[in-house]
Motif scaffolding. Sequence first.
Motif, PDB file in Angstrom:
ATOM      1  N   ASN A  83      49.877  15.948 -11.260  1.00 30.04           N
ATOM      2  CA  ASN A  83      48.960  17.364 -11.880  1.00 30.04           C
ATOM      3  C   ASN A  83      48.285  18.406 -10.661  1.00 30.04           C
ATOM      4  O   ASN A  83      48.376  19.587 -11.665  1.00 30.04           O
ATOM      5  CB  ASN A  83      47.794  16.267 -13.191  1.00 30.04           C
ATOM      6  CG  ASN A  83      48.048  15.896 -13.771  1.00 30.04           C
ATOM      7  OD1 ASN A  83      49.219  16.274 -14.069  1.00 30.04           O
ATOM      8  ND2 ASN A  83      47.941  14.622 -13.899  1.00 30.04           N
ATOM      9  N   HIS A  84      47.526  17.762  -9.815  1.00 28.62           N
ATOM     10  CA  HIS A  84      47.523  18.890  -9.016  1.00 28.62           C
ATOM     11  C   HIS A  84      48.469  19.574  -8.434  1.00 28.62           C
ATOM     12  O   HIS A  84      48.748  21.009  -8.024  1.00 28.62           O
ATOM     13  CB  HIS A  84      46.743  17.711  -7.691  1.00 28.62           C
ATOM     14  CG  HIS A  84      45.074  17.727  -7.676  1.00 28.62           C
ATOM     15  ND1 HIS A  84      44.866  16.708  -8.864  1.00 28.62           N
ATOM     16  CD2 HIS A  84      44.430  18.554  -7.906  1.00 28.62           C
ATOM     17  CE1 HIS A  84      43.759  16.887  -9.124  1.00 28.62           C
ATOM     18  NE2 HIS A  84      42.977  17.443  -8.368  1.00 28.62           N
ATOM     19  N   LYS A  85      49.577  19.249  -7.861  1.00 29.75           N
ATOM     20  CA  LYS A  85      51.205  19.841  -7.477  1.00 29.75           C
ATOM     21  C   LYS A  85      50.877  20.956  -9.142  1.00 29.75           C
ATOM     22  O   LYS A  85      51.339  22.561  -8.468  1.00 29.75           O
ATOM     23  CB  LYS A  85      51.966  19.426  -7.824  1.00 29.75           C
ATOM     24  CG  LYS A  85      51.788  18.092  -5.974  1.00 29.75           C
ATOM     25  CD  LYS A  85      53.502  17.012  -6.358  1.00 29.75           C
ATOM     26  CE  LYS A  85      53.062  16.488  -5.390  1.00 29.75           C
ATOM     27  NZ  LYS A  85      54.543  15.496  -4.598  1.00 29.75           N
ATOM     28  N   LEU A  86      51.182  20.711  -9.975  1.00 33.00           N
ATOM     29  CA  LEU A  86      51.463  21.398 -11.285  1.00 33.00           C
ATOM     30  C   LEU A  86      49.988  22.850 -10.916  1.00 33.00           C
ATOM     31  O   LEU A  86      50.333  24.127 -11.828  1.00 33.00           O
ATOM     32  CB  LEU A  86      50.944  20.729 -12.403  1.00 33.00           C
ATOM     33  CG  LEU A  86      52.525  20.122 -12.759  1.00 33.00           C
ATOM     34  CD1 LEU A  86      52.033  18.747 -13.695  1.00 33.00           C
ATOM     35  CD2 LEU A  86      53.991  20.380 -12.531  1.00 33.00           C
ATOM     36  N   LEU A  87      49.050  22.133 -10.918  1.00 31.71           N
ATOM     37  CA  LEU A  87      47.655  23.467 -11.104  1.00 31.71           C
ATOM     38  C   LEU A  87      48.161  24.476 -10.046  1.00 31.71           C
ATOM     39  O   LEU A  87      48.144  25.427 -10.017  1.00 31.71           O
ATOM     40  CB  LEU A  87      46.823  22.838 -10.504  1.00 31.71           C
ATOM     41  CG  LEU A  87      45.476  23.474 -10.035  1.00 31.71           C
ATOM     42  CD1 LEU A  87      44.877  24.672 -11.263  1.00 31.71           C
ATOM     43  CD2 LEU A  87      44.048  22.797  -9.628  1.00 31.71           C
ATOM     44  N   LEU A  88      48.430  23.597  -9.039  1.00 33.56           N
ATOM     45  CA  LEU A  88      48.650  24.668  -7.787  1.00 33.56           C
ATOM     46  C   LEU A  88      49.711  25.700  -8.170  1.00 33.56           C
ATOM     47  O   LEU A  88      49.984  26.780  -7.687  1.00 33.56           O
ATOM     48  CB  LEU A  88      49.089  24.116  -6.276  1.00 33.56           C
ATOM     49  CG  LEU A  88      48.734  24.640  -5.243  1.00 33.56           C
ATOM     50  CD1 LEU A  88      47.038  25.585  -4.655  1.00 33.56           C
ATOM     51  CD2 LEU A  88      49.012  24.505  -3.865  1.00 33.56           C
ATOM     52  N   GLU A  89      51.250  24.955  -8.764  1.00 34.25           N
ATOM     53  CA  GLU A  89      52.353  26.256  -9.300  1.00 34.25           C
ATOM     54  C   GLU A  89      51.550  27.353  -9.897  1.00 34.25           C
ATOM     55  O   GLU A  89      52.058  28.566  -9.751  1.00 34.25           O
ATOM     56  CB  GLU A  89      52.694  25.248 -10.231  1.00 34.25           C
ATOM     57  CG  GLU A  89      54.163  24.578  -8.591  1.00 34.25           C
ATOM     58  CD  GLU A  89      54.873  23.252  -9.517  1.00 34.25           C
ATOM     59  OE1 GLU A  89      55.507  23.353 -10.614  1.00 34.25           O
ATOM     60  OE2 GLU A  89      55.500  23.082  -8.739  1.00 34.25           O
ATOM     61  N   ALA A  90      50.525  26.570 -11.029  1.00 34.21           N
ATOM     62  CA  ALA A  90      50.214  27.294 -11.534  1.00 34.21           C
ATOM     63  C   ALA A  90      49.441  28.957 -11.133  1.00 34.21           C
ATOM     64  O   ALA A  90      49.148  29.650 -11.753  1.00 34.21           O
ATOM     65  CB  ALA A  90      49.441  26.631 -13.174  1.00 34.21           C
TER      66      ALA A  90
END
Length: 214
Positions: A175-182
């Motif tokens: 979920n933190h990886k996805l946050l960084l992508e956003a």
Amino acid sequence: YILENKLNPGDRLPSESELASTLGVSRNPIREAIKGLEALGLVEVRVGLGVYVKAADLDDILTNFAYNLIFDGESVVELYEIRQRLELSYAEEAVRQLSDEYLNEMRGLLAEMEQQFAAGKDFIMQDLALHRVLFRSVGNATLLKLYDIFAAIYANTRHLFQSQPHDVMADDLENHKLLLEALLQRDGELVVARLRETYTKLPDLVVDAKAIAD
């Protein structure tokens, strides 16, 4: 007495005996009151010189607050909820102000989280540091001080909570990886949605938490 007499930082308080006489109490409660104010960082006791008013220091107050929560798991859970609401309210502003420098710093912290996970260790401090960098861009110094206190509390209350299962930690990392992508897309609404996903449920309190406190 300090407020009613409009004393300022650097002003000297009367002696214990003078305060006792003025306030109509014995010297013992005066002495205890001074100790309490000193512990809060509101007065300074100078040996041989007396007691002086100090400028209120938020760091001192927050440090005392963090210490008081070391054995209070329920309050830590509530503080975690407060942190979530603060972050969500500032998220879109943080995205608008976010610099490439801060994004690179967050990438580094995400890499540290991955290393911790691969080593079978928790990454709560790196997690918190990543969120702190994101909201550093808002420019609110007091908000950052709150992150420092969150870190102090989380670091010192791990004994109150059970360890997170491996799959929960794996999901948290993803979920933190996805946050960084956003964040890289500079999409405020998507960042808010992804930010919510990073808030994993705090693990259950250990059964003997109260016994630890006792």
